[in-house]
Design a protein around this motif. Structure first.
Motif, PDB file in Angstrom:
ATOM      1  N   GLY A  48       0.801  -1.213   0.000  1.00  0.00           N
ATOM      2  CA  GLY A  48       0.000   0.000   0.000  1.00  0.00           C
ATOM      3  C   GLY A  48       0.833   1.262   0.000  1.00  0.00           C
ATOM      4  O   GLY A  48       0.313   2.347   0.234  1.00  0.00           O
ATOM      5  N   GLY A  49       2.138   1.124  -0.277  1.00  0.00           N
ATOM      6  CA  GLY A  49       2.993   2.300  -0.345  1.00  0.00           C
ATOM      7  C   GLY A  49       2.582   3.211  -1.486  1.00  0.00           C
ATOM      8  O   GLY A  49       1.987   2.785  -2.477  1.00  0.00           O
ATOM      9  N   THR A  50       2.918   4.489  -1.379  1.00  0.00           N
ATOM     10  CA  THR A  50       2.458   5.477  -2.367  1.00  0.00           C
ATOM     11  C   THR A  50       2.925   5.136  -3.769  1.00  0.00           C
ATOM     12  O   THR A  50       2.138   5.090  -4.711  1.00  0.00           O
ATOM     13  N   ALA A  51       4.227   4.850  -3.917  1.00  0.00           N
ATOM     14  CA  ALA A  51       4.763   4.583  -5.258  1.00  0.00           C
ATOM     15  C   ALA A  51       4.180   3.299  -5.832  1.00  0.00           C
ATOM     16  O   ALA A  51       3.731   3.244  -6.979  1.00  0.00           O
ATOM     17  N   ALA A  52       4.154   2.239  -5.011  1.00  0.00           N
ATOM     18  CA  ALA A  52       3.627   0.968  -5.494  1.00  0.00           C
ATOM     19  C   ALA A  52       2.152   1.075  -5.823  1.00  0.00           C
ATOM     20  O   ALA A  52       1.670   0.556  -6.823  1.00  0.00           O
ATOM     21  N   GLY A  53       1.419   1.780  -4.955  1.00  0.00           N
ATOM     22  CA  GLY A  53      -0.008   1.916  -5.186  1.00  0.00           C
ATOM     23  C   GLY A  53      -0.318   2.700  -6.446  1.00  0.00           C
ATOM     24  O   GLY A  53      -1.205   2.341  -7.213  1.00  0.00           O
ATOM     25  N   ALA A  54       0.428   3.773  -6.677  1.00  0.00           N
ATOM     26  CA  ALA A  54       0.212   4.571  -7.880  1.00  0.00           C
ATOM     27  C   ALA A  54       0.527   3.759  -9.130  1.00  0.00           C
ATOM     28  O   ALA A  54      -0.182   3.809 -10.135  1.00  0.00           O
ATOM     29  N   ALA A  55       1.629   2.975  -9.073  1.00  0.00           N
ATOM     30  CA  ALA A  55       2.000   2.156 -10.223  1.00  0.00           C
ATOM     31  C   ALA A  55       0.947   1.101 -10.494  1.00  0.00           C
ATOM     32  O   ALA A  55       0.568   0.842 -11.640  1.00  0.00           O
ATOM     33  N   ALA A  56       0.446   0.455  -9.411  1.00  0.00           N
ATOM     34  CA  ALA A  56      -0.561  -0.579  -9.585  1.00  0.00           C
ATOM     35  C   ALA A  56      -1.852  -0.001 -10.162  1.00  0.00           C
ATOM     36  O   ALA A  56      -2.485  -0.607 -11.026  1.00  0.00           O
ATOM     37  N   ALA A  57      -2.234   1.168  -9.681  1.00  0.00           N
ATOM     38  CA  ALA A  57      -3.472   1.768 -10.165  1.00  0.00           C
ATOM     39  C   ALA A  57      -3.372   2.166 -11.627  1.00  0.00           C
ATOM     40  O   ALA A  57      -4.374   2.189 -12.350  1.00  0.00           O
ATOM     41  N   ALA A  58      -2.133   2.482 -12.093  1.00  0.00           N
ATOM     42  CA  ALA A  58      -1.954   2.927 -13.464  1.00  0.00           C
ATOM     43  C   ALA A  58      -1.889   1.769 -14.452  1.00  0.00           C
ATOM     44  O   ALA A  58      -1.994   1.970 -15.657  1.00  0.00           O
ATOM     45  N   ARG A  59      -1.737   0.539 -13.985  1.00  0.00           N
ATOM     46  CA  ARG A  59      -1.611  -0.600 -14.879  1.00  0.00           C
ATOM     47  C   ARG A  59      -2.968  -0.964 -15.470  1.00  0.00           C
ATOM     48  O   ARG A  59      -4.001  -0.802 -14.833  1.00  0.00           O
ATOM     49  N   PRO A  60      -2.966  -1.513 -16.665  1.00  0.00           N
ATOM     50  CA  PRO A  60      -4.234  -1.971 -17.237  1.00  0.00           C
ATOM     51  C   PRO A  60      -4.784  -3.131 -16.431  1.00  0.00           C
ATOM     52  O   PRO A  60      -4.043  -3.950 -15.905  1.00  0.00           O
ATOM     53  N   SER A  61      -6.110  -3.195 -16.316  1.00  0.00           N
ATOM     54  CA  SER A  61      -6.709  -4.238 -15.501  1.00  0.00           C
ATOM     55  C   SER A  61      -6.599  -5.611 -16.152  1.00  0.00           C
ATOM     56  O   SER A  61      -6.471  -6.617 -15.478  1.00  0.00           O
ATOM     57  N   ARG A  62      -6.644  -5.684 -17.500  1.00  0.00           N
ATOM     58  CA  ARG A  62      -6.587  -6.981 -18.159  1.00  0.00           C
ATOM     59  C   ARG A  62      -6.407  -6.804 -19.663  1.00  0.00           C
ATOM     60  O   ARG A  62      -7.305  -6.379 -20.361  1.00  0.00           O
ATOM     61  N   PRO A  63      -5.221  -7.156 -20.191  1.00  0.00           N
ATOM     62  CA  PRO A  63      -5.030  -7.079 -21.637  1.00  0.00           C
ATOM     63  C   PRO A  63      -6.023  -8.003 -22.349  1.00  0.00           C
ATOM     64  O   PRO A  63      -6.472  -9.006 -21.804  1.00  0.00           O
ATOM     65  N   GLU A  64      -6.363  -7.657 -23.596  1.00  0.00           N
ATOM     66  CA  GLU A  64      -7.417  -8.365 -24.307  1.00  0.00           C
ATOM     67  C   GLU A  64      -7.013  -9.779 -24.699  1.00  0.00           C
ATOM     68  O   GLU A  64      -7.814 -10.706 -24.626  1.00  0.00           O
ATOM     69  N   GLU A  65      -5.766  -9.990 -25.150  1.00  0.00           N
ATOM     70  CA  GLU A  65      -5.358 -11.282 -25.675  1.00  0.00           C
ATOM     71  C   GLU A  65      -4.644 -12.094 -24.605  1.00  0.00           C
ATOM     72  O   GLU A  65      -3.706 -11.613 -23.972  1.00  0.00           O
ATOM     73  N   ALA A  66      -5.058 -13.335 -24.382  1.00  0.00           N
ATOM     74  CA  ALA A  66      -4.483 -14.175 -23.336  1.00  0.00           C
ATOM     75  C   ALA A  66      -3.286 -14.958 -23.860  1.00  0.00           C
ATOM     76  O   ALA A  66      -3.358 -15.581 -24.925  1.00  0.00           O
ATOM     77  N   ALA A  67      -2.185 -14.941 -23.097  1.00  0.00           N
ATOM     78  CA  ALA A  67      -1.027 -15.770 -23.415  1.00  0.00           C
ATOM     79  C   ALA A  67      -1.098 -17.105 -22.694  1.00  0.00           C
ATOM     80  O   ALA A  67      -0.532 -18.102 -23.151  1.00  0.00           O
ATOM     81  N   VAL A  68      -1.768 -17.130 -21.531  1.00  0.00           N
ATOM     82  CA  VAL A  68      -1.927 -18.357 -20.751  1.00  0.00           C
ATOM     83  C   VAL A  68      -3.392 -18.479 -20.342  1.00  0.00           C
ATOM     84  O   VAL A  68      -3.985 -17.519 -19.858  1.00  0.00           O
ATOM     85  N   VAL A  69      -3.948 -19.660 -20.543  1.00  0.00           N
ATOM     86  CA  VAL A  69      -5.320 -19.936 -20.119  1.00  0.00           C
ATOM     87  C   VAL A  69      -5.314 -21.239 -19.324  1.00  0.00           C
ATOM     88  O   VAL A  69      -4.861 -22.279 -19.818  1.00  0.00           O
ATOM     89  N   LEU A  70      -5.794 -21.176 -18.086  1.00  0.00           N
ATOM     90  CA  LEU A  70      -6.050 -22.368 -17.280  1.00  0.00           C
ATOM     91  C   LEU A  70      -7.559 -22.477 -17.146  1.00  0.00           C
ATOM     92  O   LEU A  70      -8.211 -21.611 -16.564  1.00  0.00           O
ATOM     93  N   ASP A  71      -8.122 -23.551 -17.697  1.00  0.00           N
ATOM     94  CA  ASP A  71      -9.582 -23.705 -17.756  1.00  0.00           C
ATOM     95  C   ASP A  71      -9.978 -24.980 -17.021  1.00  0.00           C
ATOM     96  O   ASP A  71      -9.857 -26.087 -17.543  1.00  0.00           O
ATOM     97  N   GLY A  72     -10.439 -24.819 -15.762  1.00  0.00           N
ATOM     98  CA  GLY A  72     -10.881 -25.963 -14.981  1.00  0.00           C
ATOM     99  C   GLY A  72      -9.763 -26.916 -14.602  1.00  0.00           C
ATOM    100  O   GLY A  72      -9.989 -28.135 -14.496  1.00  0.00           O
ATOM    101  N   VAL A  73      -8.579 -26.396 -14.355  1.00  0.00           N
ATOM    102  CA  VAL A  73      -7.407 -27.238 -14.065  1.00  0.00           C
ATOM    103  C   VAL A  73      -7.508 -27.843 -12.667  1.00  0.00           C
ATOM    104  O   VAL A  73      -7.715 -27.125 -11.675  1.00  0.00           O
ATOM    105  N   THR A  74      -7.354 -29.148 -12.594  1.00  0.00           N
ATOM    106  CA  THR A  74      -7.345 -29.870 -11.330  1.00  0.00           C
ATOM    107  C   THR A  74      -6.113 -30.759 -11.263  1.00  0.00           C
ATOM    108  O   THR A  74      -5.797 -31.454 -12.237  1.00  0.00           O
ATOM    109  N   VAL A  75      -5.405 -30.693 -10.127  1.00  0.00           N
ATOM    110  CA  VAL A  75      -4.223 -31.523  -9.909  1.00  0.00           C
ATOM    111  C   VAL A  75      -4.390 -32.240  -8.585  1.00  0.00           C
ATOM    112  O   VAL A  75      -4.645 -31.602  -7.556  1.00  0.00           O
ATOM    113  N   THR A  76      -4.254 -33.558  -8.604  1.00  0.00           N
ATOM    114  CA  THR A  76      -4.381 -34.367  -7.393  1.00  0.00           C
ATOM    115  C   THR A  76      -3.126 -35.194  -7.213  1.00  0.00           C
ATOM    116  O   THR A  76      -2.698 -35.875  -8.158  1.00  0.00           O
TER     117      THR A  76
END
Length: 561
Positions: free
Chosen positions: A276-304
């Motif tokens: 929650g530091g000022t610099a980190a918080g400002a940087a995090a707030a400025a980042r995009p929430s979610r780029p449109e194209e996915a490089a990695v997709v995990l869909d229903g992954v289960t490991v036992t």
């Protein structure tokens, strides 16, 4: 017994002019240091690796190797006002002191235990170690005492813990059991050497609460060796700052954090990542929430993981990492973080679900596509010392992916290795050195250079800074951010340190018992968590502020009441 905090009274342990020189060293490891440990107080020795913290503590315990020459004075006080000189003391004196007066809680709980004996057997051995003749406890009495100690150390099911082998317990459980072993002879002081390194924030908070309770309720003195200034702010009463074998500053914890006098102390405090530091918080707030194209997709992954009692490490996990995005993965030990990292890295195949990396469905990939995925996925592990071949030079380690996957002749490989070392800010002189000749931060830079050698589309970073000093960690994180911006790889960044994740991640996913309980933009998840588990993680994260830590402890106590 209720502890007292009489700093002005007689010290339990007084170190004056202590120097330690190893036969093969050009300079002293410890050079004329002085400090004191008082009953019912926590004294923290802080500083970077190589500052002399642990060497000083091992000199107090008489655990230095024969190659060490110790000078100065270490006086151990007694209730009658006398003192025992430990420098030059006999082995018999140290055997009487260790365990019964001064007890050690070591840094790495997994390596501190014998893997072929149960935890209860090993604690019982410590219980009976100093008892001979008529005073020696029977096996039944020793077992009863073991259960008492494990309960006192905050373990809820002491009978189960006593019957378990080390590999069957978590790091936090093993660390508490180490504290129980340390209490076996009712010592007046505990030497805690990095007792919370690599532990999750909630587990770390529990260990610190335990040490605090021993101080307050039993009057136990604690010598705390750490590089984590958040831990110092949470637990310590007095702080001794060491650098290159010397004491550069000593003060009460409030004075040191409020007005550090030495430049080095100020540098240490400034390097601590703050949630929650000022610099980190400002940087995090400025980042995009979610780029449109996915490089990695995990869909229903289960490991036992199989066996007589199957464990579900990942349970129907659904996550995406956008191109050029850093996804922070947080949660306690056993939550499934590293398991998902192995899935993304191609080191583990899930039992069910779909894994898509860089547009390729891994389960349906051809041999050629799987080979291409290996080339386009890099991995940085937590401990670079264990992942670098000790017989290879830096150039050989960094060049290994090029030899395996790149069609380059020898001169071109050599040129590329030099470029990679420049990229991670290691000079050409490092190319011919071996891992043992490098610092922890330098080894991690080598590991990063190797991971990005082939220009990966996806990078998995599994706790890449947890074992590093705060200033080294800051440099490595700055390097990581610069490389990610320059190379544009997508990254799964696994960490238990929320402040570190806030500093580098665009989005955060929170795991608990193999399931994603919350995910979203970094600023939102870490500043306004919606799930109670996420709120508990954020509340347990240490901050380098004694007053803030005290307020958090009071809030936790009120919630429990």
């Amino acid at each position: 017994m209720t502890g007292t905090t009489h700093q002005g009274g007689q010290p339990l342990l007084e170190v004056e002019g202590l120097s330690v020189v190893f036969d093969d060293a050009a300079a002293p490891a410890v050079d004329g240091v002085s400090w004191a440990l008082h009953p019912g107080r926590v004294t923290a020795l802080v500083g970077e690796s190589g500052s002399g913290k642990t060497v000083s503590a091992m000199a107090v315990l008489g655990l230095l190797p024969d190659t060490a020459r110790v000078a100065g004075s270490i006086r151990l006080g007694s209730p009658d006002g006398g003192a025992t000189e430990l420098v030059g003391a006999s082995g018999e004196t140290f055997r009487d002191v260790r365990g019964a007066v001064l007890s050690l809680v070591s840094q790495e709980p997994m390596s501190a235990w014998n893997p072929v004996l149960t935890v209860g057997e090993q604690v019982a051995e410590a219980v009976r170690a100093h008892r001979t003749g008529p005073s020696r406890l029977s096996r039944r009495a020793a077992h009863a005492r073991v259960l008492e100690l494990l309960a006192e150390a905050g373990l809820d099911d002491p009978a189960r813990i006593a019957a378990a082998y080390p590999h069957q317990l978590s790091g936090g459980q093993l660390q508490r059991a180490l504290v129980a072993m340390g209490l076996s002879q009712d010592p007046v002081a505990i030497v805690a050497d990095e007792p919370t390194t690599a532990l999750d924030v909630t587990v770390q908070a529990g260990i610190l609460d335990l040490l605090r309770r021993l101080r307050d309720e039993r009057g136990t003195a604690v010598l705390l060796i750490t590089h984590d200034m958040g831990v110092v702010a949470d637990l310590a009463d007095d702080v001794v700052v060491m650098r290159e074998g010397r004491v550069v500053e000593a003060a009460s914890v409030g004075e040191l954090f409020a007005a550090p006098r030495d430049t080095y102390t100020r540098t240490l405090l400034a390097a601590v990542p703050r949630l929650g530091g000022t610099a980190a918080g400002a940087a995090a707030a400025a980042r995009p929430s979610r780029p449109e194209e996915a490089a990695v997709v995990l869909d229903g992954v289960t490991v036992t993981y199989g066996g007589r009692h199957p464990v579900v490490a990942a349970d129907d996990v659904r996550l995406e990492i956008g191109r050029g995005e850093v996804l922070g993965l947080v949660g306690e030990s056993g939550s499934g973080k590293s398991t998902l990292g192995q899935v993304v890295a191609g080191l583990l195949r899930p039992g069910s679900g779909r894994v898509v990396i860089d547009g390729v469905d891994v389960a349906r990939a051809s041999r050629r596509e799987r080979a291409a995925l290996r080339r386009s996925t890099g991995v940085v592990f937590q401990d670079p010392a264990s992942t670098l071949n000790p017989r290879w030079t830096v150039a050989q380690s960094v060049g290994e992916p090029l030899r395996l996957h790149a069609a380059l002749d020898a001169p071109a490989q050599e040129t590329r290795v030099r470029e990679l070392l420049d990229l991670v800010r290691l000079g050409p002189a490092s190319a011919g050195r071996y891992p043992h000749e490098l610092s922890g931060g330098q080894r991690q830079r080598v590991a990063i250079a190797r991971a990005v050698a082939l220009g990966p589309a996806v990078l998995v970073a599994d706790e890449p800074t947890s074992a590093l000093d705060v200033s080294v960690q800051a440099h490595v994180l700055d390097l990581f951010r610069d490389l990610q911006a320059e190379l544009g790889f997508s990254c799964l960044f696994v960490s238990h340190d929320l402040a570190v994740v806030e500093r580098v991640a665009d989005r955060v996913a929170v795991l608990r018992s193999g399931r994603v309980v919350e995910s979203g933009p970094t600023a939102r998840v870490l500043r306004e968590p919606a799930d109670p588990y996420t709120r508990a993680l954020v509340a347990a994260a240490p901050v380098p502020d004694p007053e803030a830590q005290a307020a958090r402890r009071a809030a936790r106590a009120g919630a429990r009441a």
